[in-house]
Design a protein around this motif. Structure first.
Motif, mmCIF file in Angstrom:
data_model
loop_
_atom_site.group_PDB
_atom_site.id
_atom_site.type_symbol
_atom_site.label_atom_id
_atom_site.label_comp_id
_atom_site.label_asym_id
_atom_site.label_seq_id
_atom_site.Cartn_x
_atom_site.Cartn_y
_atom_site.Cartn_z
ATOM 1 N N UNK A 256 0.779 -1.238 0.000
ATOM 2 C CA UNK A 256 0.000 0.000 0.000
ATOM 3 C C UNK A 256 0.812 1.291 0.000
ATOM 4 N N UNK A 257 1.925 1.326 0.742
ATOM 5 C CA UNK A 257 2.610 2.596 0.979
ATOM 6 C C UNK A 257 3.220 3.165 -0.301
ATOM 7 N N UNK A 258 3.958 2.350 -1.050
ATOM 8 C CA UNK A 258 4.584 2.844 -2.282
ATOM 9 C C UNK A 258 3.523 3.362 -3.258
ATOM 10 N N UNK A 259 2.457 2.589 -3.422
ATOM 11 C CA UNK A 259 1.392 3.016 -4.337
ATOM 12 C C UNK A 259 0.747 4.319 -3.853
ATOM 13 N N UNK A 260 0.573 4.438 -2.528
ATOM 14 C CA UNK A 260 -0.008 5.659 -1.982
ATOM 15 C C UNK A 260 0.880 6.862 -2.186
ATOM 16 N N UNK A 261 2.190 6.687 -1.982
ATOM 17 C CA UNK A 261 3.127 7.796 -2.154
ATOM 18 C C UNK A 261 3.234 8.214 -3.619
ATOM 19 N N UNK A 358 8.203 8.077 12.910
ATOM 20 C CA UNK A 358 8.756 6.945 13.661
ATOM 21 C C UNK A 358 8.324 6.976 15.125
ATOM 22 N N UNK A 359 8.214 8.179 15.692
ATOM 23 C CA UNK A 359 7.755 8.300 17.075
ATOM 24 C C UNK A 359 6.320 7.800 17.209
ATOM 25 N N UNK A 360 5.480 8.154 16.246
ATOM 26 C CA UNK A 360 4.096 7.677 16.253
ATOM 27 C C UNK A 360 4.056 6.163 16.071
ATOM 28 N N UNK A 361 4.829 5.662 15.125
ATOM 29 C CA UNK A 361 4.863 4.222 14.853
ATOM 30 C C UNK A 361 5.293 3.438 16.095
ATOM 31 N N UNK A 362 6.217 4.007 16.872
ATOM 32 C CA UNK A 362 6.717 3.339 18.070
ATOM 33 C C UNK A 362 5.647 3.070 19.106
ATOM 34 N N UNK A 400 -7.982 -1.466 4.567
ATOM 35 C CA UNK A 400 -8.914 -0.449 4.059
ATOM 36 C C UNK A 400 -8.349 0.957 4.248
ATOM 37 N N UNK A 401 -7.678 1.209 5.377
ATOM 38 C CA UNK A 401 -7.281 2.569 5.728
ATOM 39 C C UNK A 401 -5.940 3.015 5.166
ATOM 40 N N UNK A 402 -4.995 2.104 4.977
ATOM 41 C CA UNK A 402 -3.613 2.524 4.733
ATOM 42 C C UNK A 402 -3.453 3.380 3.478
ATOM 43 N N UNK A 403 -3.876 2.901 2.334
ATOM 44 C CA UNK A 403 -3.647 3.669 1.100
ATOM 45 C C UNK A 403 -4.349 5.026 1.119
ATOM 46 N N UNK A 404 -5.642 5.106 1.519
ATOM 47 C CA UNK A 404 -6.277 6.432 1.598
ATOM 48 C C UNK A 404 -5.595 7.361 2.592
ATOM 49 N N UNK A 405 -5.129 6.809 3.723
ATOM 50 C CA UNK A 405 -4.470 7.656 4.716
ATOM 51 C C UNK A 405 -3.102 8.120 4.224
ATOM 52 N N UNK A 406 -2.399 7.269 3.469
ATOM 53 C CA UNK A 406 -1.124 7.697 2.888
ATOM 54 C C UNK A 406 -1.361 8.777 1.845
ATOM 55 N N UNK A 407 -2.403 8.627 1.047
ATOM 56 C CA UNK A 407 -2.750 9.659 0.059
ATOM 57 C C UNK A 407 -3.063 10.988 0.732
ATOM 58 N N UNK A 412 2.929 9.282 7.253
ATOM 59 C CA UNK A 412 2.364 9.302 8.607
ATOM 60 C C UNK A 412 1.067 8.497 8.653
ATOM 61 N N UNK A 413 0.315 8.515 7.559
ATOM 62 C CA UNK A 413 -0.933 7.764 7.514
ATOM 63 C C UNK A 413 -0.723 6.277 7.719
ATOM 64 N N UNK A 414 0.418 5.744 7.259
ATOM 65 C CA UNK A 414 0.712 4.323 7.452
ATOM 66 C C UNK A 414 0.930 4.022 8.936
ATOM 67 N N UNK A 415 1.631 4.916 9.642
ATOM 68 C CA UNK A 415 1.850 4.736 11.083
ATOM 69 C C UNK A 415 0.530 4.774 11.841
ATOM 70 N N UNK A 416 -0.302 5.757 11.519
ATOM 71 C CA UNK A 416 -1.585 5.909 12.214
ATOM 72 C C UNK A 416 -2.490 4.713 11.937
#
Length: 528
Positions: A256-261, A358-362, A400-407, A412-416
């Motif tokens: 998802x992340x690469x496609x979203x970016x 990274x802080x959020x992901x942690x 469901x959430x990752x790609x739209x949130x990255x867009x 940061x959307x991927x971490x959230x």
């Protein structure tokens, strides 16, 4: 006899805990020099396919062996156990052949789904490790179920040492000769089957000491084998799902992340660099999960034995201690990482790329640890449904959430989305498994723990910022700042937590080195 059995179980759990910590530290530490050698793009190539390895490793090490050991521990009949292991070997062989063939033939399709067809050879390389899975899983599970943790422990450490050695050798070669990142990634992933072969050798040596081994043809009892297959898919599958939950979430990121970016407007190369920096978070989370994962894995046989022998008081006490201490440590680690992420990122990876992300992901360490605790407790009482529903729902949320949130939010959307999916898993498992979990988590103490964590974060972050102004922003200076602020944060966190009575005396003493620390803090009454 009961005392000897319990003592043997505790000793075995301790061995597995210590070797688990060593192996997991090795598994996390090597990624730091590896990333420094191959850069963000090389790290991206490796991390895109790493979740496939992680799933295979989970099946062979911390997923199916735990499930199989649970089955073996329920039976005192050795002949029955050997027939069980023999049937499981044949069942798992059929399942992993499907996975292996799917990865070999579908490599370009999978790489296309990831948005980068050049990953196909890397996917093929890692697929070979699955062929070792049936023997490793059944061998480790059999020995663990009989209380002999040494074969699992030795094979685990040997596997990681061999794999890390191969990976770092490839990274040095790639950096020296400027090898293409995709060729480097393929050769680095070949470390997985090589390491699995060495681990298999350890299990073979342990098997030979037994004098006999369950290597017979599958049982002729069709309904029995069918029932075992169903149990393996449902119960064993649930154990693997929970053990591999962070890897599965990383797999969703790979798709998802690469496609979203790219959809956000970044070039493929820029997206690869951003994803490579984001993938540092997985290394940091691995560090945070080391203690929690080792403790929950090794506590399962003991909790199971207490439950089966109707030691309800011991079971409840053990479950509470496991939950309270694991969450306590997870919150401390996550808060510390968040407060000092600029310095940690600079020291480990030589840049400030994606500090806040990274802080959020942690923070996912907290919820992943809670899920592991729930798994240990529910699995010990034979309850798999809450975890299965929770994890599958959480993964669906992540998908469901990752790609739209990255867009919308960038990486940061991927971490959230990772944290939201873990929260969903924990809440659903807690609701569906409330019969066993309602007495475990103390939400009043959790509130106090959060307040103490925020105080600690503000303190160490403020000190780090002041020191940065006076000392500078170099990598060496960042090391000095960490050496000053980490002890301050630990002392403050422990002191405030002790005064707030977040843990009982018994719980404090389960934390390594805590007895000595409490003595030095003048809390001698905790050692009574």
């Amino acid at each position: 006899m009961k005392n000897n059995s319990a003592q043997k179980m505790v000793q075995g759990a301790t061995i597995l805990t210590l070797t688990g910590i060593v192996a997991k530290v090795l598994s996390a530490v090597y990624k730091i020099p590896f990333q420094n050698l191959v850069g963000n793009v090389g790290f991206y190539v490796y991390q895109q396919v790493y979740p496939i390895y992680g799933i295979g490793m989970t099946i062979a090490l911390s997923g199916l062996p735990v499930f199989i050991s649970h089955l073996v521990a329920q039976n005192d009949d050795q002949q029955l156990n050997r027939r069980l292991i023999s049937d499981l070997q044949w069942i798992l062989t059929g399942l992993v052949l499907i996975i292996f063939i799917g990865l070999q033939l579908g490599d370009r399709t999978i790489a296309g789904w990831m948005g980068d067809w050049q990953l196909a050879p890397v996917i093929r390389a890692v697929s070979w490790m699955f062929l070792f899975t049936p023997f490793l899983a059944t061998g480790r599970g059999y020995f663990q179920g009989t209380g002999n943790m040494y074969p699992t422990a030795y094979s685990q450490v040997v596997e990681q040492v061999v794999r890390v050695t191969v990976i770092l050798s490839v990274a040095v070669w790639a950096a020296k000769d400027h090898i293409d990142p995709y060729i480097m990634g393929r050769n680095a992933m070949l470390s997985a089957p090589i390491a699995a072969a060495f681990a298999t050798l350890i299990i073979l040596l342990a098997r030979n000491k037994l004098g006999s081994w369950p290597d017979n043809p599958p049982s002729n009892n069709g309904p029995r084998v069918a029932g075992l297959l169903k149990q393996t898919l449902l119960e064993g599958g649930t154990v693997c799902l929970v053990a591999a939950v962070m890897v599965l979430l990383q797999l969703v990121d790979s798709f998802s992340v690469i496609k979203g970016l790219v959809g956000q407007g970044f070039s493929l190369n820029a997206a690869q660099n951003i994803k490579g920096a984001y993938d540092r978070g997985q290394t940091l989370v691995q560090f945070g999960l080391v203690l929690g994962t080792a403790a929950t894995t090794s506590s399962l046989p003991l909790l199971t034995r207490f439950y089966q022998q109707t030691y309800q008081l011991s079971f409840a006490r053990g479950a509470k201690t496991l939950a309270h201490v694991s969450i306590f440590l997870a919150v401390a680690v996550s808060a510390g990482m968040a407060a000092l992420m600029p310095q940690i990122n600079l020291v480990l990876f030589a840049s400030h790329d994606q500090d806040f992300v990274l802080a959020v992901y942690g923070m996912s360490v907290i919820f992943a640890t809670a899920l592991l605790v729930q798994n240990s407790i529910l699995q010990s009482v034979g309850s798999f449904y809450p975890l299965m529903v929770g994890v599958l729902t959480g993964i669906a949320v992540k998908m469901v959430l990752t790609k739209p949130m990255v867009l919308g939010m960038g990486v940061l959307g991927a971490s959230v989305s990772t944290i939201l999916s873990l929260v969903v898993m924990v809440l659903i498992a807690n609701w569906l498994g409330r019969r066993w979990l309602r007495f475990v988590f103390n939400f009043e103490k959790l509130g106090r723990l959060i307040v103490i964590s925020l105080i600690m974060m503000l303190t160490v972050n403020g000190i780090a910022n002041v020191l940065t102004i006076y000392l500078g922003t170099g990598r060496l200076m960042a090391i000095g700042i960490l050496l000053i602020t980490v002890p301050i944060g630990v002392v403050e966190f422990l002191g405030l937590s002790y005064r707030a009575r977040l843990l009982t005396n018994r719980e404090w003493l389960t934390i390594p080195f805590m007895k000595k620390i409490l003595k030095r803090m003048g809390k001698r009454n905790a050692t009574r």
